[in-house]
Design an enzyme around this catalytic site. Structure first.
Site, PDB file in Angstrom:
ATOM      1  N   HIS A  26      11.425  -3.312   7.189  1.00 51.34           N
ATOM      2  CA  HIS A  26      11.885  -2.557   8.354  1.00 51.34           C
ATOM      3  C   HIS A  26      13.360  -2.216   8.268  1.00 51.34           C
ATOM      4  O   HIS A  26      13.877  -1.478   9.093  1.00 51.34           O
ATOM      5  CB  HIS A  26      11.614  -3.347   9.630  1.00 51.34           C
ATOM      6  CG  HIS A  26      10.160  -3.643   9.817  1.00 51.34           C
ATOM      7  ND1 HIS A  26       9.571  -4.762   9.300  1.00 51.34           N
ATOM      8  CD2 HIS A  26       9.183  -2.932  10.412  1.00 51.34           C
ATOM      9  CE1 HIS A  26       8.277  -4.740   9.582  1.00 51.34           C
ATOM     10  NE2 HIS A  26       8.027  -3.634  10.256  1.00 51.34           N
TER      11      HIS A  26
ATOM     12  N   ASP B 227      -6.864  -3.959   5.378  1.00 53.10           N
ATOM     13  CA  ASP B 227      -5.744  -4.354   6.246  1.00 53.10           C
ATOM     14  C   ASP B 227      -6.221  -4.708   7.644  1.00 53.10           C
ATOM     15  O   ASP B 227      -7.000  -3.976   8.245  1.00 53.10           O
ATOM     16  CB  ASP B 227      -4.749  -3.190   6.383  1.00 53.10           C
ATOM     17  CG  ASP B 227      -4.024  -2.905   5.075  1.00 53.10           C
ATOM     18  OD1 ASP B 227      -3.830  -3.841   4.295  1.00 53.10           O
ATOM     19  OD2 ASP B 227      -3.647  -1.731   4.856  1.00 53.10           O
TER      20      ASP B 227
ATOM     21  N   GLY C 157       0.808  -1.222   0.000  1.00 52.22           N
ATOM     22  CA  GLY C 157       0.000   0.000   0.000  1.00 52.22           C
ATOM     23  C   GLY C 157       0.828   1.252   0.000  1.00 52.22           C
ATOM     24  O   GLY C 157       0.924   1.960  -0.994  1.00 52.22           O
TER      25      GLY C 157
HETATM   26  N1  GLN Z   1      -1.537  -0.545   3.822  1.00 51.55           N
HETATM   27  C1  GLN Z   1      -0.680  -0.190   4.905  1.00 51.55           C
HETATM   28  C2  GLN Z   1       0.659   0.300   4.379  1.00 51.55           C
HETATM   29  O1  GLN Z   1       1.098  -0.193   3.385  1.00 51.55           O
HETATM   30  C3  GLN Z   1      -0.454  -1.348   5.842  1.00 51.55           C
HETATM   31  C4  GLN Z   1       0.406  -0.983   7.022  1.00 51.55           C
HETATM   32  C5  GLN Z   1       0.463  -2.026   8.103  1.00 51.55           C
HETATM   33  O2  GLN Z   1       0.174  -3.166   7.904  1.00 51.55           O
HETATM   34  N2  GLN Z   1       0.865  -1.650   9.282  1.00 51.55           N
HETATM   35  O3  GLN Z   1       1.287   1.149   4.941  1.00 51.55           O
END
Ligand code: GLN
Ligand code: ZN
Length: 771
Positions: free
Chosen positions: A708, A613, A446
């Protein structure tokens, strides 16, 4: 009757500690400056609690990063991969290296893993234990902080995480031992520490054993009992306060009541019913600490209700054996409601029913005064006002929407009708006909890099320095660029990039009715990172569509399928401060209905794929097994509610940022999303373990790289992962995607990594032809 606090927030009312830490990490301030900020923040907290009239004030509730990390460091349980580094770094530098990893001067040491603290959004660092783990006292933090407070004229009660929970919350580095056996090595070090504390003049210690509230096997109970008996028994002149929180401990009552202990703390917000049992059973020497003020939520205390509980308790055990307390540490609530003065976003009538840490401290003192023989007129007036706020609350038209309520009950009568119309095989056939995707289709989760430019534009727009028109043009251009890049690089299912969103929950909270937001309501999430959860105070509904225009625009830039991006109801619930005057389930149904409206609008607007999500579904899992099934049932239903009435041809995706769902895999299957993307790059083993046991029936995208980290994995690494996944999952069901959104990465890394990812997908298509 006394009052005590169990822990105070520490990031600073204006996030002073966050700033000081980040400056220090960047190398633009000295250790002395950082420590000075720490001292000031501690002193402010202690002074405030003392001035407010709290009788027992905690110390060692402060931490530069995380209290569990402090214990790991204090007991010398630093993992061996830090050995070389520890001859180079001392004290706090080594501590921060353990928390954040160290990638300098030829070192590349990974930090300790982080995980959620029970069912909160706070992350702790997970202790890692080796087979013959040794422990030794390695820091004077507890005694130093006690002395520091003493110098300021405040005799505090140091807080320690108890030995059982310390082991239980950690994990073994190999499978050939049980970490609980390490208690024989650990307990002597606790005893040594407490011995030193006693010599310093400390006469009251709070031992946190939150694992008391979980499910304990019989051997665990026996071990727990033996450990605490020895620990408390070793120091007859110290007053020990044993705290449990986040759930009830009635199942442990038979042995807990026999411990050589002075005070037992109960969380009466989460588990009010346990009180009666304890009143009946506890021996005469035991004082009860009544956790009446909610340490997990921002609502004011209903003083009248609390008073009734205090009176009932006093009748049974006498006022001398009562201590008033928050339900748990106040770490989980923001500092001070007085700092909120934006009445548009936080209406006065809502604010009146709220309390942050400062206000909660005052509530404790107020309760004590009210429970005394002759409460002053002034405090009685406060009680009257408080009673009035609660009395008028439920009738307030601003929190009630009869249409929403009708819909909620309608849904509950129709739970069986909300399933997708056809089964997965039928749906995927129709979807594939429409989407015509290649095998191993590629997509992203996303968000795309939230560059300084994007954040600056938003800040300027909020401040009024940039017009709405200009801001929208900027966002549109960012989307167009993102779409062009995705087409060029060859992504199959595109995303718009979420440039318009600050945060995946806040973004929806800001647009929905029934939500309020704060200016300064920060809560520590991990280290220097805070979150500012929105507040759900009333019935939730949507005035206008929230994401449709932008998704439609994004789709108009490309002939390839674009995903509409939404946050699921359980995640919105979990990452907000939630009203406590109705069940969490009902609030989630309201949220589900709103997301469903959005889904139907996106479908109508021509978005062929919609992603909902649910990264927080797992962390909402209740602490006790007996409550988990009910939660999972309604959480799954609320997710499915979002796609109630959606056409077979519309593909529903979901995303979760973890793969530890061994214990909830059946619920993930039941969610029946057409496609799920999950984290696997860090925990490949766990994924394979799950899928070797259960055949996941629908399509799935095991994240092929860890977002990350700034590392750029090569094509081989990602291909290997996909090959590994294809041993456990049918090749025709596998998607290729990162393990989460890319908002924290920069464009340079993103472009390189995504290019490699696409190549990995191409290699898979060449190597395996899915049936
Ligand atoms: N759609 C969100 C993003 O891509 C999902 C973030 C998440 O899962 N914490 O940032
Ligand atoms: Zn994620």
């Amino acid at each position: 009757m006394l009052t005590q606090n169990l822990g105070f927030p520490r990031i600073g009312a204006q996030r002073e500690l966050k700033r000081a830490c980040e400056k220090f990490w960047k190398g633009i301030s000295t250790l002395e400056e950082l420590q000075e900020t720490g001292r000031q923040e501690r002193l402010k907290n202690w002074k405030f609690q003392q001035d407010s009239g709290i009788d027992i004030i905690p110390s060692n509730d402060f931490s530069f990063y995380d209290q569990v990390a402090d214990h790991i460091f204090m007991f010398g349980a630093i993992p061996s991969r830090f050995n070389k580094l520890s001859s180079k770094l001392k004290n706090i530098d080594l501590y921060f290296a353990m928390c954040r990893g160290y990638q300098k001067d030829g070192f590349d040491v990974t930090p300790l893993e982080m995980t959620k603290w029970f069912d909160t959004n706070y992350h702790y660092l997970v202790p890692e234990f080796e087979k013959n783990q040794q422990f030794k006292l390695n820091s004077n933090k507890v005694i130093d902080e006690f002395n520091e407070a003493l110098k300021a004229g405040i005799k505090t009660k140091p807080v320690l995480l108890g030995p059982f929970s310390f082991l239980k919350l950690g994990k073994e580095k190999s499978t050939d031992f049980n970490r609980l056996d390490l208690i024989h090595a650990l307990l002597p070090v606790y005893i040594e520490l407490i011995g030193q504390m006693e010599n310093t003049g400390i006469d009251c210690i709070q031992i946190d054993e939150p694992c008391l509230s979980g499910d304990l096997s019989h051997p665990e109970q026996q071990l727990f009992r033996a450990v605490l008996t020895e620990l408390f028994g070793s120091f007859p002149s110290i007053k020990f306060i044993l705290t449990s929180y986040f759930d009830g401990i009635e199942k442990q009552i038979e042995w807990v009541k026999c411990l050589p202990l002075e005070v037992l703390h109960l969380d009466l917000v989460r588990a009010p019913k346990q009180l009666d049992l304890f009143l009946e059973k506890i021996p005469k020497f035991l004082t009860l600490s009544l956790g009446l003020v909610d340490g997990r939520n921002i609502w004011a205390n209903n003083l009248q209700e609390s008073l009734e509980i205090i009176q009932k308790t006093a009748e049974k055990i006498g006022t001398d054996r009562i201590i008033l307390a928050p339900s748990c540490s106040l770490l989980h609530v923001p500092y001070n409601l007085e700092n909120e003065n934006d009445e548009t976003n936080l209406p006065l009538f809502v604010k009146k029913k709220m309390a942050f840490a400062f206000q909660k401290i005052n509530e404790l003192v107020l309760l004590k005064e009210l429970a005394s023989d002759k409460p002053s007129e002034q405090v009685q007036k406060k009680l009257k006002n408080n009673t009035l706020v609660f009395k008028n609350w439920s009738e307030n038209p601003a929190i009630n929407n009869s249409k929403v309520r009708e819909q909620v009950s309608e849904v509950q009568n129709k739970w069986s009708e909300i399933d997708r119309k056809s089964d997965f095989n039928e749906r995927i056939r129709k979807q594939q006909k429409k989407l015509n995707l290649p095998p191993f289709p590629t997509t992203m989760i996303g968000s795309l890099p939230q560059t300084t430019e994007v954040r600056k534009m938003r800040r300027n727009f909020i401040n009024g320095d940039v017009s709405k028109k200009k801001y929208n043009e900027f966002i549109e251009a960012a989307i167009k660029n993102a779409v062009n890049w995705q087409e060029e690089v060859g992504i199959d299912v595109l995303v718009h990039g979420e440039f318009e969103r600050n945060d995946m929950v806040e973004f929806f909270g800001e647009q929905l009715e029934g939500f309020a937001r704060t200016q300064n309501g920060w809560v520590q999430s991990y280290g220097s990172r805070g979150v500012k959860p929105p507040i759900i105070f009333g019935d939730v509904f949507r005035k206008t569509p929230m994401t449709v225009d932008i998704s439609k625009l994004a789709q108009s830039f490309t002939a390839k399928p674009m995903k509409g991006m939404l946050t699921g109801p359980v995640t919105i619930l979990q990452w907000s401060f939630v009203r406590n005057d109705q069940s969490r389930k009902n609030t989630t149904i309201q949220l589900g209905l709103v997301i469903r409206d959005e889904v139907l609008n996106l479908e109508k607007a021509g978005l062929p794929i919609i992603q909902i999500d649910e990264p927080a579904l797992r962390e909402g899992l209740p602490i006790k097994k007996e409550n988990q099934t009910d939660y999972l049932n309604w959480a799954v239903k609320c997710f499915k509610l979002c796609s109630w009435g959606v056409k077979d041809e519309t593909q529903i995706h979901t995303h979760m940022c973890y793969a530890e769902f061994n214990d909830i895999i059946q619920s993930i299957v039941d969610m029946d999303a057409d496609v799920i993307s999950i984290e696997t790059s860090r925990s490949q083993m766990e994924l394979l373990d799950v899928f070797s046991k259960i055949r996941y029936p629908n399509q799935i995208g095991p994240g092929v790289f860890d977002i990350h980290s700034p590392r750029i994995p090569d094509v081989n690494e990602m291909t290997d992962l996909l090959f590994a996944a294809s041993k456990y999952l049918p090749a025709k069901n596998i998607w290729v995607n990162p393990d989460c959104g890319l908002k924290t990465r920069d464009w340079k890394e993103t472009k390189k990594t995504i290019k490699n990812m696409i190549h990995a997908a191409i290699r898979m298509r060449e190597a395996i032809s899915p049936q």
